[in-house]
Motif scaffolding. Structure first.
Motif, PDB file in Angstrom:
ATOM      1  N   LEU A  54      46.887  11.880  16.137  1.00  0.00           N
ATOM      2  CA  LEU A  54      46.331  12.438  17.367  1.00  0.00           C
ATOM      3  C   LEU A  54      47.067  13.708  17.784  1.00  0.00           C
ATOM      4  CD1 LEU A  54      45.690   9.188  19.441  1.00  0.00           C
ATOM      5  CD2 LEU A  54      43.992  10.656  18.353  1.00  0.00           C
ATOM      6  N   GLN A  55      48.359  13.791  17.506  1.00  0.00           N
ATOM      7  CA  GLN A  55      49.097  15.019  17.792  1.00  0.00           C
ATOM      8  C   GLN A  55      48.570  16.184  16.953  1.00  0.00           C
ATOM      9  OE1 GLN A  55      53.135  13.623  17.097  1.00  0.00           O
ATOM     10  NE2 GLN A  55      53.570  13.634  19.298  1.00  0.00           N
ATOM     11  N   CYS A  56      48.266  15.911  15.696  1.00  0.00           N
ATOM     12  CA  CYS A  56      47.669  16.955  14.845  1.00  0.00           C
ATOM     13  C   CYS A  56      46.315  17.379  15.388  1.00  0.00           C
ATOM     14  CB  CYS A  56      47.532  16.447  13.412  1.00  0.00           C
ATOM     15  SG  CYS A  56      49.099  16.201  12.546  1.00  0.00           S
ATOM     16  N   LEU A  57      45.521  16.408  15.827  1.00  0.00           N
ATOM     17  CA  LEU A  57      44.212  16.715  16.395  1.00  0.00           C
ATOM     18  C   LEU A  57      44.357  17.524  17.674  1.00  0.00           C
ATOM     19  CD1 LEU A  57      41.147  16.328  16.264  1.00  0.00           C
ATOM     20  CD2 LEU A  57      41.439  14.200  17.531  1.00  0.00           C
ATOM     21  N   ALA A  58      45.355  17.186  18.499  1.00  0.00           N
ATOM     22  CA  ALA A  58      45.574  17.913  19.749  1.00  0.00           C
ATOM     23  C   ALA A  58      45.941  19.364  19.482  1.00  0.00           C
ATOM     24  CB  ALA A  58      46.662  17.227  20.571  1.00  0.00           C
ATOM     25  N   ARG A  59      46.734  19.604  18.452  1.00  0.00           N
ATOM     26  CA  ARG A  59      47.111  20.977  18.127  1.00  0.00           C
ATOM     27  C   ARG A  59      45.934  21.753  17.553  1.00  0.00           C
ATOM     28  NH1 ARG A  59      52.063  18.380  16.649  1.00  0.00           N
ATOM     29  NH2 ARG A  59      51.331  18.055  14.511  1.00  0.00           N
ATOM     30  N   ALA A  60      45.071  21.066  16.797  1.00  0.00           N
ATOM     31  CA  ALA A  60      43.949  21.747  16.158  1.00  0.00           C
ATOM     32  C   ALA A  60      42.776  21.977  17.113  1.00  0.00           C
ATOM     33  CB  ALA A  60      43.477  20.948  14.940  1.00  0.00           C
ATOM     34  N   GLY A  61      42.505  21.001  17.953  1.00  0.00           N
ATOM     35  CA  GLY A  61      41.374  21.122  18.880  1.00  0.00           C
ATOM     36  C   GLY A  61      41.532  20.162  20.028  1.00  0.00           C
ATOM     37  N   PRO A  62      42.404  20.492  20.984  1.00  0.00           N
ATOM     38  CA  PRO A  62      42.752  19.530  22.036  1.00  0.00           C
ATOM     39  C   PRO A  62      41.579  19.125  22.916  1.00  0.00           C
ATOM     40  CG  PRO A  62      43.599  21.728  22.545  1.00  0.00           C
ATOM     41  CD  PRO A  62      43.135  21.752  21.133  1.00  0.00           C
ATOM     42  N   ASP A  63      40.547  19.943  22.991  1.00  0.00           N
ATOM     43  CA  ASP A  63      39.404  19.586  23.834  1.00  0.00           C
ATOM     44  C   ASP A  63      38.612  18.422  23.265  1.00  0.00           C
ATOM     45  OD1 ASP A  63      38.853  21.439  21.773  1.00  0.00           O
ATOM     46  OD2 ASP A  63      36.869  21.810  22.603  1.00  0.00           O
TER      47      ASP A  63
END
Length: 276
Positions: free
Chosen positions: A252-261
């Protein structure tokens, strides 16, 4: 200002001109509270409303009008002010108590305190007009304002954690605000009542999600059973420096950095509480 006590008004109102300024400011406050049309409010602000400063009346500033719009959730007026004046509408107005030049980010803190998520979103969009990325982040991480103000010394992120306003917190973190306040989030989770537990948990989850590296919180080991029951064994071990972060949290941290919305659009089985 309309929120001054009557005793303070007596001290401030030393001349007919000053009393007239206070009267027009209060009338404008009431007009925003009634959510009158934007065109009418702007006519009032530009032609009829005055503030008293350095012994002289002056025009009511867009930044002062935005504070009124925030208090009363007048979203149309806030949108107009931010579209028309951009970051100028976010400048801290002069403090009416100590007469010092405004500093910090009182609009951000007020939006968080009143949980005005829609207007906060407009404000952070307006911040994209800042010429330098560092200036934008500095504003997001600024404190509330003068020392005598209720939220002085607190960033908007810290205030959102304190009040468990999780939607405001996520919006600020997405825009690059510093994810501080982890200790406060843990204490809030412990001390809040059941009705606020979900939002307090969400605030903690969001901070963990955007932390590049959490501080080692070894004091959690003083009450390991209590904290493990609240955080889950994996997160507890991670915060104590005893284990790496849970795999779902890393993903989820990777996802937040890639597209937090996209975080809020995940299916329930991938929501933040499932890493515990």
């Amino acid at each position: 200002m309309p929120w001054l006590l009557s005793s303070q008004l007596d001290c401030l109102s030393s001349s007919p001109s000053q009393r007239e300024c206070e009267r027009t400011a209060f009338s404008f406050y009431c007009a925003v509270r009634e959510r009158l049309p934007v065109w009418l409010l702007e006519d009032m602000r530009s032609m009829e409303v005055f503030c008293w400063e350095d012994g002289h009346p002056r025009a009511f500033l867009p930044s002062e009008a935005l504070l009124y719009a925030l208090v009363h959730d007048h979203q149309d007026y806030a949108r107009y002010l931010l579209n028309r004046y951009s970051v100028t509408a976010l400048k801290a107005p002069r403090c009416s108590f100590c007469c010092s030049r405004g500093s910090g980010a009182p609009h951000l803190n007020m939006a968080v305190r009143y949980n005005r998520v829609a207007i906060l979103g407009m404000m952070v969009e307006a911040l994209k007009d800042c010429d330098v990325q560092g200036q934008r982040r500095e504003y997001l991480d600024s404190c509330g304002g003068c020392a005598h103000v209720a939220d002085a010394g607190k960033t908007a992120v810290q205030l959102a954690v304190e009040l468990s306003h999780s939607d405001c917190l996520l919006l600020l973190l997405i825009q690059g605000a510093r994810p501080d306040g982890l200790d406060g989030a843990l204490q809030r989770l412990v001390s809040c009542d059941v009705s606020n537990r979900r939002n307090a948990q969400r605030c903690l989850d969001f901070l963990l999600l955007f932390l590049p590296k959490p501080p080692l919180l070894r004091h959690l080991q003083d009450e390991p059973q209590r904290w493990q029951s609240l955080l889950g064994k994996d997160v507890f071990s991670w915060l104590c420096g005893l284990a790496p972060p849970p795999l779902l949290l890393q993903s989820l941290q990777c996802l937040a950095r890639a597209g937090p919305d996209q975080i809020g659009m995940l299916p329930d089985y991938l929501q933040l509480h499932n890493w515990q």
